[in-house]
Design an enzyme around this catalytic site. Structure first.
Site, short mmCIF file in Angstrom:
data_model
loop_
_atom_site.label_atom_id
_atom_site.label_comp_id
_atom_site.label_asym_id
_atom_site.label_seq_id
_atom_site.Cartn_x
_atom_site.Cartn_y
_atom_site.Cartn_z
N GLY A 53 1.23 -1.01 0.09
CA GLY A 53 -0.10 -0.32 -0.60
C GLY A 53 0.86 1.23 -0.20
N ALA A 240 2.86 12.30 8.35
CA ALA A 240 3.53 11.84 7.30
C ALA A 240 4.02 12.96 6.50
CB ALA A 240 2.91 10.98 6.30
N LYS A 290 -9.68 8.34 17.29
CA LYS A 290 -9.70 9.72 16.94
C LYS A 290 -10.01 10.50 16.45
CE LYS A 290 -5.10 8.72 14.58
NZ LYS A 290 -4.98 9.18 13.72
N ARG A 352 -5.76 14.49 7.66
CA ARG A 352 -6.81 13.93 6.67
C ARG A 352 -8.08 14.65 6.96
NH1 ARG A 352 -5.15 9.17 3.81
NH2 ARG A 352 -3.09 9.34 4.47
N GLN A 380 -10.28 7.80 6.63
CA GLN A 380 -10.69 6.74 7.38
C GLN A 380 -11.53 7.06 8.27
OE1 GLN A 380 -9.62 3.47 7.17
NE2 GLN A 380 -6.91 3.67 6.70
#
Length: 467
Positions: A53, A240, A290, A352, A380
């Site tokens: 991924g 990231a 979270k 994000r 997510q």
């Protein structure tokens, strides 16, 4: 005389830098050799590390290892798998070209690799760029503002994983089960058991035979048959791009002591400190939780024009709900307070999911567009909202409401989670409704929810599949 002193100072300085660089290389090689010994690697047989991924975090994680250990080619091989054939749209290609030309080091690197021309041609519309080929040059499709080191990219899944010693799961939780079921086909003849490190922060809810959550590490175990002691979770308060740019960060790798301690040492860098912890599942679930509240934080920020007061009110209520949910899931939730709050804090600031909440509130995105967004990847938190709401709505988990003195599902004590579900999943409410939930005059003091949680009477070990 002055000149000789300056020359001498320069010599000492440059020599000191050289000594430090050599020392760092020696330290890296020592850590690599230690891991090779633990893995029983013979001379000439490299450790094979594969990232599965290529989203932002998955690509950065592979690039961090490549930056550190890629120089020891006879001792370690690092590569990353992503699906082939995803075209880069024209607007992204044009922006990528601008990024390249603004970075002298990147421009020089591409010219030296004879790769620059393809970006010129793509800019002119004369050729199509693909996500897997730009990744080879160090560009992650979800993070083109941050050029990475070039990576060894494989688009054939069997080729990528069949002999891997360490597999890093960088897939969204929604894709983990499917891809690892495919991977399991290629491991049927394996003699050694691989180590798997999961970076995924999403969860699924199941209500049969009893309500419980399923995490990516559990999905991987079920899909592959790899024993849970060989599967670890790594998470923390990480953005990231900032980690790749060497902003100071820390993370935890969770799982069995056999592997978490040597892997924590192997992954640790001066700017990326990795600790270890035995509590795999709970940390993994909290990593998904979270993201739920980060979406709401983005909505509040956008709707109030970044009002610090409004955001602090939201923070008070969302953290009290998270504490309440944590006490349902964990026997010793106090141990999670530090990492959970740190991860929540950075995600609310610049994740994000928070970005997605802002875009939804501004009307620049709609829920009908789905939760996979071009240039950002999988959001997510959307699926996590659905999972936590479904789980905490089950009547079998009913508890006594402290004020209404009647039994209610746990979700009734989580008004923000309820409202996010109505905004993001069912579409019953507009994003503005998140402010109505916050400004409800009947809303209880967050302290009361925390006190309820801290009574420990609501702990449900079955929710995480514990006996």
């Amino acid at each position: 005389m002055v000149g000789s002193v300056e020359t001498r100072k320069s010599y000492v300085y440059s020599n000191g830098v050289s000594i430090q660089k050599n020392q760092n290389i020696c330290n890296l090689e020592e850590k690599l050799d230690e891991l090779r010994t633990i893995l029983n690697k013979a001379d000439g047989d490299p450790i094979r590390i594969v990232g599965v991924g290529a989203g932002a975090w998955g690509s950065v994680f592979a690039a961090l290892m490549q930056d550190s250990y890629g120089q020891f080619r006879d001792k370690v091989q690092i590569r990353i798998w992503r699906r082939a054939g995803r075209a880069v749209d024209r607007a992204t290609a044009e922006h990528l070209f601008e990024v390249i030309n603004s970075r002298e080091d990147v421009l020089r690197r591409l010219i030296r690799r004879c790769a620059y021309l393809k970006y010129v041609e793509a800019r002119l519309g004369d050729r199509t760029l693909y996500a897997d080929e730009i990744l080879k040059d160090g560009f992650c499709l979800n993070m083109i503002e941050t050029p990475l080191c070039p990576l060894k990219v494989v688009t054939n899944l069997q080729e990528a994983v069949w002999d891997a010693d360490i597999v890093v799961n960088g897939l969204p939780s929604t894709e983990t089960k499917e891809v690892f079921e495919e991977i399991s086909k290629y491991w049927k003849e394996r003699i050694t058991v691989p180590i798997i490190i999961s970076l995924a922060k999403g969860i699924e809810a199941k209500v049969e035979p009893v309500p419980h959550l399923i995490t990516p590490t559990q999905m991987i175990k079920c899909a592959t048959g790899v024993p849970i002691e060989n599967i670890l979770y790594l998470g923390g308060p990480n953005i990231a791009s900032e980690i790749y740019n060497k902003e100071y960060a820390n993370a935890r790798i969770c799982g069995s002591e056999k592997w978490r301690k040597p892997l924590a040492k192997f992954l640790r860098q001066p700017h990326f400190i990795v600790w270890d912890n035995s509590d795999l599942v709970t940390h993994e679930v909290m990593g998904g939780l979270k993201n739920v509240y980060a979406i709401g934080a983005g909505m509040v920020a956008a709707l109030t024009k970044e009002s610090a007061t409004s955001k602090s009110v939201y923070f008070a209520h969302c953290t009290s709900e998270m504490i309440f949910i944590t006490h349902l899931l964990a026997e010793e939730p106090e141990k999670l307070a530090g990492p959970l709050l740190a991860d929540t804090y950075v995600t609310l600031l610049k994740g994000r999911n928070a970005w997605y909440g802002q875009m939804i509130a501004k009307g620049e995105l709609s829920r009908d567009m789905g939760d996979s967004i071009s240039g950002k990847g999988m959001i997510q938190g959307v699926s996590a909202v659905g999972a936590f709401y479904e789980l905490l709505s089950q009547s079998s988990l009913n508890m006594l409401h402290p004020e209404e003195k009647k039994h209610v599902a746990p979700v009734e004590l989580c008004p923000i989670l309820k409202m996010l579900y109505r905004i993001l999943i069912t579409g019953e409410q507009s994003p503005q409704a998140i402010l109505e939930a916050l400004r409800d005059e009947t809303l209880n003091d967050p302290r009361e929810r925390i006190e309820i949680a801290q009574s420990h009477v609501f702990y449900r070990p079955s929710l995480l599949g514990q006996p």
